[in-house]
Design an enzyme around this catalytic site. Structure first.
Site, PDB file in Angstrom:
ATOM      1  N   TYR A 142       8.927   0.864  -3.548  1.00  0.00           N
ATOM      2  CA  TYR A 142       9.633   2.132  -3.711  1.00  0.00           C
ATOM      3  C   TYR A 142      11.143   1.971  -3.522  1.00  0.00           C
ATOM      4  CZ  TYR A 142       5.373   4.980  -3.721  1.00  0.00           C
ATOM      5  OH  TYR A 142       4.179   5.564  -4.040  1.00  0.00           O
ATOM      6  N   LYS A 192      -2.572  -8.587  -0.369  1.00  0.00           N
ATOM      7  CA  LYS A 192      -2.949  -9.352  -1.569  1.00  0.00           C
ATOM      8  C   LYS A 192      -2.403 -10.755  -1.350  1.00  0.00           C
ATOM      9  CE  LYS A 192      -4.545  -9.625  -5.842  1.00  0.00           C
ATOM     10  NZ  LYS A 192      -5.960  -9.384  -6.231  1.00  0.00           N
ATOM     11  N   ASP A 224      -7.795  -5.228  -3.700  1.00  0.00           N
ATOM     12  CA  ASP A 224      -8.787  -4.922  -4.742  1.00  0.00           C
ATOM     13  C   ASP A 224     -10.175  -4.807  -4.118  1.00  0.00           C
ATOM     14  OD1 ASP A 224      -8.526  -7.640  -4.209  1.00  0.00           O
ATOM     15  OD2 ASP A 224      -8.841  -8.292  -6.273  1.00  0.00           O
ATOM     16  N   ASP A 248      -0.518   4.119  -0.812  1.00  0.00           N
ATOM     17  CA  ASP A 248      -0.456   5.295  -1.683  1.00  0.00           C
ATOM     18  C   ASP A 248      -1.756   5.405  -2.476  1.00  0.00           C
ATOM     19  OD1 ASP A 248       0.647   7.480  -3.118  1.00  0.00           O
ATOM     20  OD2 ASP A 248       1.204   6.121  -4.756  1.00  0.00           O
ATOM     21  N   ASP A 252      -5.329   8.004  -1.768  1.00  0.00           N
ATOM     22  CA  ASP A 252      -5.870   8.974  -2.731  1.00  0.00           C
ATOM     23  C   ASP A 252      -7.350   8.699  -2.989  1.00  0.00           C
ATOM     24  OD1 ASP A 252      -3.402  10.257  -3.044  1.00  0.00           O
ATOM     25  OD2 ASP A 252      -3.641  10.434  -5.217  1.00  0.00           O
TER      26      ASP A 252
HETATM   27  C1  IPM Z   1       2.333  10.677  -1.875  1.00  0.00           C
HETATM   28  C2  IPM Z   1       2.916  10.859  -3.234  1.00  0.00           C
HETATM   29  C3  IPM Z   1       4.363  10.362  -3.233  1.00  0.00           C
HETATM   30  C4  IPM Z   1       4.325   8.913  -2.822  1.00  0.00           C
HETATM   31  C5  IPM Z   1       5.110  10.555  -4.552  1.00  0.00           C
HETATM   32  C6  IPM Z   1       5.102  11.989  -4.986  1.00  0.00           C
HETATM   33  C7  IPM Z   1       6.513  10.008  -4.488  1.00  0.00           C
HETATM   34  O1  IPM Z   1       2.143  10.208  -4.185  1.00  0.00           O
HETATM   35  O2  IPM Z   1       2.820  11.299  -0.927  1.00  0.00           O
HETATM   36  O3  IPM Z   1       1.363   9.913  -1.750  1.00  0.00           O
HETATM   37  O4  IPM Z   1       4.015   8.039  -3.627  1.00  0.00           O
HETATM   38  O5  IPM Z   1       4.622   8.646  -1.658  1.00  0.00           O
HETATM   39 MG    MG Z   2       0.320   9.447  -3.418  1.00  0.00          MG
END
Ligand code: IPM
Ligand code: MG
Length: 360
Positions: A142, A192, A224, A248, A252
């Site tokens: 990032y 990794k 992975d 990240d 999710d």
């Molecule tokens: C999260 C989101 C953010 C990230 C984006 C919106 C920049 O995906 O909070 O996980 O990648 O940190």
């Molecule tokens: Mg995210």
């Protein structure tokens, strides 16, 4: 105790879920004899429309003078597209406010009563799912330099840089070990290391630090493989520690194990004054602004209510108050009667909030 909080609802459902969580906080504070001092500030499109920027100076000021930031969501995909990348709310506001806050804690917990909402088969989740994901938040792809697109088509080149220093890795690993020590004492360090130099350093440092935590069972896993094992044997995970981008993506994926992304809270923490910019702890649900259901009282407030519980725990050291919120919230979820649409229910955001408050 005085609870000084900067409250930034932002865009879309951010407004409704933050409002819901503040109602819960007010009731808890009242019961336990605390005083909430909330300073509201604009962020995201709500701020662009009023002040011409997603993170106005006035909002930064308010964040700086409070002990914690409660954040809803920013971004409205249709409108975001009209701006260059660098001016979009998630860059201008979200990444800015998270500066200096290197430890992002995301708690994935499947309420037993909602087991049927978990997409995995019952036999895989019988032992429950309770995973704390610790994502490094201020390094890696990032922020690494160089970054950007150069040259002229058809020969353009795009570069992102994955870079980590020893100290950046060590401080997040320490959060991982300390957190595991307070939970079920299992730490999975995800990397990794078969390919990436940053991961090789990461693994070396994790192994060395493990010696100082003989009570914590440390395991290394390639990212992975980790993404697969989360679906194959989720109950075996306790604490996961990993770099920014892996965290990240894995968080999710893992959020679906809780039944809905609408249930997962997060905290972003740094060391007080660590880098001078913004070290005010930052609390947000991990979901986004969901403009398709915004303003309709349909959003699930649970992630933000649990985010407030994390804030009470981590910033204010009020563990009893936090536990009261968690208990009331999970009672509503486990009863399975008052649920929002993402959990297969028909209740509104305010009905779920009222039910949590009734149980406090
Ligand atoms: C999260 C989101 C953010 C990230 C984006 C919106 C920049 O995906 O909070 O996980 O990648 O940190
Ligand atoms: Mg995210």
């Amino acid at each position: 105790m005085d609870l000084r909080i900067a409250v930034l609802p932002g865009d879309g459902i951010g407004v409704e879920v933050v409002d819901a969580s503040m109602r819960v906080l007010d009731v808890v504070a009242g019961k336990f004899g605390h005083k909430v001092h909330a300073e509201f500030a604009d962020v995201g499109w709500a701020a662009i429309d009023k002040h011409g920027t997603a993170l106005p100076a006035s909002t930064r000021e308010i964040c700086k003078r409070n002990s914690a930031i409660l954040f809803g969501a920013v971004g409205l995909p249709d409108r975001d597209q009209t701006l260059p990348q660098k001016e979009r709310p998630e860059r201008v506001a979200l990444l800015e406010l998270r500066k200096g806050l290197y430890a992002n804690l995301r708690h994935v917990l499947l309420p037993p009563g909602l087991a049927s909402r978990c997409p995995l088969k019952m036999e895989l989740i019988q032992r429950g799912i309770d995973i704390m994901i610790i994502r490094e938040l201020t390094g890696g792809l990032y922020y690494g330099q160089p970054q950007g697109i150069s040259g002229a088509s058809p020969d353009r080149k795009a570069i992102d840089t994955l870079a980590y220093s020893e100290s950046e890795i060590s401080r997040i690993l320490k959060v991982g070990f300390e957190t595991a020590r307070k939970r079920r004492k299992r730490l999975t360090s995800v990397d990794k290391a078969n390919i990436l130099a940053t991961s090789q350093l990461w693994r070396e440092l994790a192994t060395a630090m493990g010696k100082q935590y003989p009570d914590v069972q440390l395991e290394h896993m390639y990212v992975d493989n980790a993404s697969m094992q989360l679906l194959r044997r989720p109950s075996d995970f306790d604490v996961i520690v990993t770099e920014n981008t892996f965290g990240d993506i894995l968080s999710d994926e893992a959020s679906m194990l809780a039944g809905s992304i609408g249930l997962v809270p997060s905290a972003s923490l740094g060391e007080p004054g660590a880098d001078g910019t913004s070290s005010v702890p930052f609390y947000e649900p991990i979901h986004g602004s969901a403009p398709d259901i915004a303003g309709q009282n349909k959003a699930n407030p649970v992630a933000t209510i649990l985010t407030v519980a994390m804030m009470l725990n981590y910033t204010f050291g009020l563990s009893k108050e936090a536990a009261a919120i968690e208990k009331a919230t999970f009672a509503v979820l486990n009863a399975g009667k008052i649920l929002t649409g993402d959990l297969g229910g028909k209740s509104t955001c305010s009905e779920v909030t009222d039910a949590v408050i009734a149980g406090l």
